[in-house]
Design a protein around this motif. Structure first.
Motif, PDB file in Angstrom:
ATOM      1  N   THR A   1       9.679  47.677   6.028  1.00 36.48           N
ATOM      2  CA  THR A   1      10.549  47.009   5.060  1.00 36.48           C
ATOM      3  C   THR A   1      11.974  46.957   5.600  1.00 36.48           C
ATOM      4  N   ARG A   2      12.800  46.202   4.938  1.00 42.09           N
ATOM      5  CA  ARG A   2      14.211  46.113   5.340  1.00 42.09           C
ATOM      6  C   ARG A   2      14.907  47.475   5.245  1.00 42.09           C
ATOM      7  N   GLU A   3      14.565  48.240   4.207  1.00 50.92           N
ATOM      8  CA  GLU A   3      15.157  49.578   4.055  1.00 50.92           C
ATOM      9  C   GLU A   3      14.774  50.477   5.223  1.00 50.92           C
ATOM     10  N   ASP A   4      13.526  50.404   5.643  1.00 43.42           N
ATOM     11  CA  ASP A   4      13.065  51.203   6.782  1.00 43.42           C
ATOM     12  C   ASP A   4      13.799  50.803   8.054  1.00 43.42           C
ATOM     13  N   GLN A   5      14.017  49.503   8.238  1.00 45.47           N
ATOM     14  CA  GLN A   5      14.731  49.022   9.417  1.00 45.47           C
ATOM     15  C   GLN A   5      16.165  49.542   9.420  1.00 45.47           C
ATOM     16  N   GLU A   6      16.817  49.524   8.256  1.00 43.26           N
ATOM     17  CA  GLU A   6      18.190  50.036   8.160  1.00 43.26           C
ATOM     18  C   GLU A   6      18.228  51.530   8.446  1.00 43.26           C
ATOM     19  N   LEU A   7      17.254  52.264   7.933  1.00 49.92           N
ATOM     20  CA  LEU A   7      17.185  53.703   8.184  1.00 49.92           C
ATOM     21  C   LEU A   7      17.019  53.982   9.670  1.00 49.92           C
ATOM     22  N   ILE A   8      16.160  53.239  10.332  1.00 52.34           N
ATOM     23  CA  ILE A   8      15.947  53.422  11.767  1.00 52.34           C
ATOM     24  C   ILE A   8      17.229  53.124  12.532  1.00 52.34           C
ATOM     25  N   LYS A   9      17.940  52.066  12.157  1.00 49.26           N
ATOM     26  CA  LYS A   9      19.210  51.745  12.805  1.00 49.26           C
ATOM     27  C   LYS A   9      20.218  52.872  12.620  1.00 49.26           C
ATOM     28  N   ARG A  10      20.272  53.446  11.414  1.00 54.18           N
ATOM     29  CA  ARG A  10      21.198  54.549  11.165  1.00 54.18           C
ATOM     30  C   ARG A  10      20.837  55.771  11.996  1.00 54.18           C
ATOM     31  N   ILE A  11      19.554  56.073  12.082  1.00 51.16           N
ATOM     32  CA  ILE A  11      19.112  57.223  12.869  1.00 51.16           C
ATOM     33  C   ILE A  11      19.451  57.023  14.344  1.00 51.16           C
ATOM     34  N   LYS A  12      19.194  55.821  14.861  1.00 50.43           N
ATOM     35  CA  LYS A  12      19.523  55.532  16.255  1.00 50.43           C
ATOM     36  C   LYS A  12      21.020  55.661  16.493  1.00 50.43           C
ATOM     37  N   TYR A  13      21.824  55.181  15.551  1.00 46.21           N
ATOM     38  CA  TYR A  13      23.273  55.292  15.682  1.00 46.21           C
ATOM     39  C   TYR A  13      23.696  56.755  15.716  1.00 46.21           C
ATOM     40  N   ILE A  14      23.174  57.548  14.792  1.00 46.08           N
ATOM     41  CA  ILE A  14      23.522  58.972  14.752  1.00 46.08           C
ATOM     42  C   ILE A  14      23.123  59.648  16.060  1.00 46.08           C
ATOM     43  N   ARG A  15      21.945  59.328  16.547  1.00 52.56           N
ATOM     44  CA  ARG A  15      21.454  59.938  17.787  1.00 52.56           C
ATOM     45  C   ARG A  15      22.253  59.484  18.999  1.00 52.56           C
ATOM     46  N   ASP A  16      22.440  58.174  19.136  1.00 53.88           N
ATOM     47  CA  ASP A  16      23.032  57.630  20.355  1.00 53.88           C
ATOM     48  C   ASP A  16      24.559  57.664  20.363  1.00 53.88           C
ATOM     49  N   GLU A  17      25.179  57.328  19.262  1.00 53.05           N
ATOM     50  CA  GLU A  17      26.637  57.223  19.237  1.00 53.05           C
ATOM     51  C   GLU A  17      27.318  58.531  18.837  1.00 53.05           C
ATOM     52  N   LEU A  18      26.739  59.224  17.868  1.00 54.86           N
ATOM     53  CA  LEU A  18      27.332  60.487  17.445  1.00 54.86           C
ATOM     54  C   LEU A  18      26.802  61.664  18.252  1.00 54.86           C
ATOM     55  N   LYS A  19      25.801  61.403  19.076  1.00 55.28           N
ATOM     56  CA  LYS A  19      25.200  62.411  19.967  1.00 55.28           C
ATOM     57  C   LYS A  19      24.601  63.584  19.192  1.00 55.28           C
ATOM     58  N   ILE A  20      24.034  63.294  18.037  1.00 57.11           N
ATOM     59  CA  ILE A  20      23.351  64.312  17.241  1.00 57.11           C
ATOM     60  C   ILE A  20      21.862  64.138  17.507  1.00 57.11           C
ATOM     61  N   THR A  21      21.228  65.172  18.049  1.00 53.46           N
ATOM     62  CA  THR A  21      19.839  65.016  18.477  1.00 53.46           C
ATOM     63  C   THR A  21      18.845  65.887  17.711  1.00 53.46           C
ATOM     64  N   ARG A  22      19.302  66.973  17.118  1.00 52.67           N
ATOM     65  CA  ARG A  22      18.374  67.824  16.376  1.00 52.67           C
ATOM     66  C   ARG A  22      17.978  67.137  15.073  1.00 52.67           C
ATOM     67  N   ILE A  23      16.706  67.160  14.756  1.00 52.28           N
ATOM     68  CA  ILE A  23      16.203  66.478  13.564  1.00 52.28           C
ATOM     69  C   ILE A  23      16.897  66.990  12.302  1.00 52.28           C
TER      70      ILE A  23
END
Length: 64
Positions: free
Chosen positions: A1-23
């Motif tokens: 769904t669109r909500e799932d896509q937005e969540l995935i984008k946010r997670i990728k941003y947090i991981r890649d840009e903010l360098k937060i890797t622990r779940i």
């Protein structure tokens, strides 16, 4: 769904840009600072578009 896509984008941003890797840390970021992360992601997307436009302008200037 669109909500799932937005969540995935946010997670990728947090991981890649903010360098937060622990779940656990990503989950905490999503819960507590979701708005801040979203604003940062939007700002980053705008900056990337500006960069692309500036590169195009630079190419046009070099070819003249």
């Amino acid at each position: 769904t669109r909500e799932d896509q937005e969540l995935i984008k946010r997670i990728k941003y947090i991981r890649d840009e903010l360098k937060i890797t622990r779940i656990e840390a990503i989950q905490k970021e999503l819960k507590s600072n979701g708005k801040r992360s979203s604003e940062r992601q939007t700002a980053l997307e705008i900056l990337l578009r500006v960069k692309e436009e500036l590169c195009e302008i630079r190419k046009m200037i070099k070819h003249e």
